[in-house]
Structures are given as C-alpha cells and as structure tokens.
Design a protein around this motif. Sequence first.
Motif, PDB file in Angstrom:
ATOM      1  N   ARG A  48       0.810  -1.218   0.000  1.00  0.00           N
ATOM      2  CA  ARG A  48       0.000   0.000   0.000  1.00  0.00           C
ATOM      3  C   ARG A  48       0.843   1.269   0.000  1.00  0.00           C
ATOM      4  N   GLU A  56      -3.593   1.006  -3.265  1.00  0.00           N
ATOM      5  CA  GLU A  56      -4.418   1.643  -2.251  1.00  0.00           C
ATOM      6  C   GLU A  56      -5.763   0.970  -2.044  1.00  0.00           C
ATOM      7  N   SER A  57      -6.099  -0.013  -2.888  1.00  0.00           N
ATOM      8  CA  SER A  57      -7.403  -0.654  -2.764  1.00  0.00           C
ATOM      9  C   SER A  57      -7.277  -2.174  -2.832  1.00  0.00           C
ATOM     10  N   CYS A  58      -7.930  -2.837  -1.896  1.00  0.00           N
ATOM     11  CA  CYS A  58      -8.062  -4.303  -1.940  1.00  0.00           C
ATOM     12  C   CYS A  58      -9.524  -4.556  -2.306  1.00  0.00           C
ATOM     13  N   ILE A  59      -9.748  -5.023  -3.522  1.00  0.00           N
ATOM     14  CA  ILE A  59     -11.117  -5.137  -4.019  1.00  0.00           C
ATOM     15  C   ILE A  59     -11.768  -6.479  -3.709  1.00  0.00           C
ATOM     16  N   THR A  86      -5.655  -3.350  -6.271  1.00  0.00           N
ATOM     17  CA  THR A  86      -5.667  -2.417  -7.400  1.00  0.00           C
ATOM     18  C   THR A  86      -4.911  -1.149  -7.038  1.00  0.00           C
ATOM     19  N   TYR A  88      -4.877   2.443  -8.409  1.00  0.00           N
ATOM     20  CA  TYR A  88      -5.515   3.396  -9.321  1.00  0.00           C
ATOM     21  C   TYR A  88      -4.469   4.356  -9.886  1.00  0.00           C
ATOM     22  N   TRP A 115      -6.489  -2.113   4.618  1.00  0.00           N
ATOM     23  CA  TRP A 115      -7.569  -1.805   3.673  1.00  0.00           C
ATOM     24  C   TRP A 115      -8.880  -2.071   4.401  1.00  0.00           C
ATOM     25  N   GLY A 117     -11.920  -1.732   3.698  1.00  0.00           N
ATOM     26  CA  GLY A 117     -13.010  -2.311   2.925  1.00  0.00           C
ATOM     27  C   GLY A 117     -12.992  -3.823   2.871  1.00  0.00           C
TER      28      GLY A 117
END
Length: 199
Positions: A48, A56-59, A86, A88, A115, A117
């Motif tokens: 990260r 910056e994103s764990c989808i 991901t 971005y 993350w 989310g």
Amino acid sequence: MANKLETLMDSLRVALGDERIASMKCELNEVTIEVPAAKWHETALLLRDTPALHFESCIDCCGMDYSAYGDGAWQGLRFAAVYHLTSYKHNIRLRVRVFCADDDFPLLDSVVDVWNGINWFEREAFDLYGILFQGHPDLRRILTDYGFVGHPFRKDFPLSGYVEMRYDAEQKRVIYQPVTIEPREITPRIIREENYGGC
C-alpha cells in the motif's frame, strides 16, 4: 502491457525482497505473488505505502481449500486467502495468495487496518472456510446462521450438511435437528421422438 507487468514485477522484487515473496508468476496478463503467512501484514503495508506500488485498494479477498485440487495431487498447504489489489495511481492489478501455516488451525493476520473495505470479505472467508483472521475487529459469521455447525465451502463438508432447521408448531419456535434427507440417485429421463428435427 508486457512492459507494465515487467515493471511491476521489478518493483515488487525491489520493495518486498526475497523474504516476503515465496513465489511470483505472470499468467493471463496478471501478476500473482505468494507471501508467507508470517510476513503478510508487513507486506500488505509495503504494497500500500511504497510509491512505486501504491496498491491503495483491496477489491476482494476469498478463501481457498486446496485439499482436492488437481484431483487430489496437491501436496502443499490446504487453506489460503487470495487478495486482489488495485493501484488506481498506476492503473494495475495484483493477486496475492497467502497460505495458512497450519491446516488444522488456519490462521492469518487481518489486514482490515490496511484496507478497511476488506472487513466483510475476511468475515466471509472465516464463515465459509474457517480461516481465522487475527486482529479482525469483528470476526463473526456473515452468511450462515450463528448456530451453524462447520464451514460449508470446505471440501470435506457434506453436501447435505449436518443439521437442518424448521419451525415447530407445537413448540412455537425454530428448532435444529439432524438432517433427515435420504440420499437418492437422480436418473435423467430421456425423451425420444420419432421425427425429432425432421419434417
């Protein structure tokens, strides 16, 4: 695309080093790394926070049970969590696989603090596979009932389950009882018509 993936692989080697990457491969235009369970949390922070990576994103995070993989030819550890990251900023994705070190007590560090989310995804992997995420702020079942016995996505979980629930009119409440489904074999019915497809 090849140059972008090669750049990513080089950046991963520089940022993570050999001690954090158990294996790395590029297939179907996506890079996959395997990270040792003991190094997962610190590796997640590096993925990260390193500017060259910036994931910056764990989808997604999903549990895996490899016990029947390759028709039983699999010789490695049984349980893993697979994360899809991901960036971005760099417009690129990364798949990370982390195997649990103990098949009898599958345990990984939670990365909810890295993350946030990913909270429900870790709960889902716990519920369906029994993977425990150490440090998770609210690790409880999310898809099955609180009284549910076992983890239904494990390869050794019976197809009919262990218990069933039903409403009992006499007791005026929902009760649990052993499964009462009798195994049966379904034989497909074949329909033959004399003039099928013809005039």
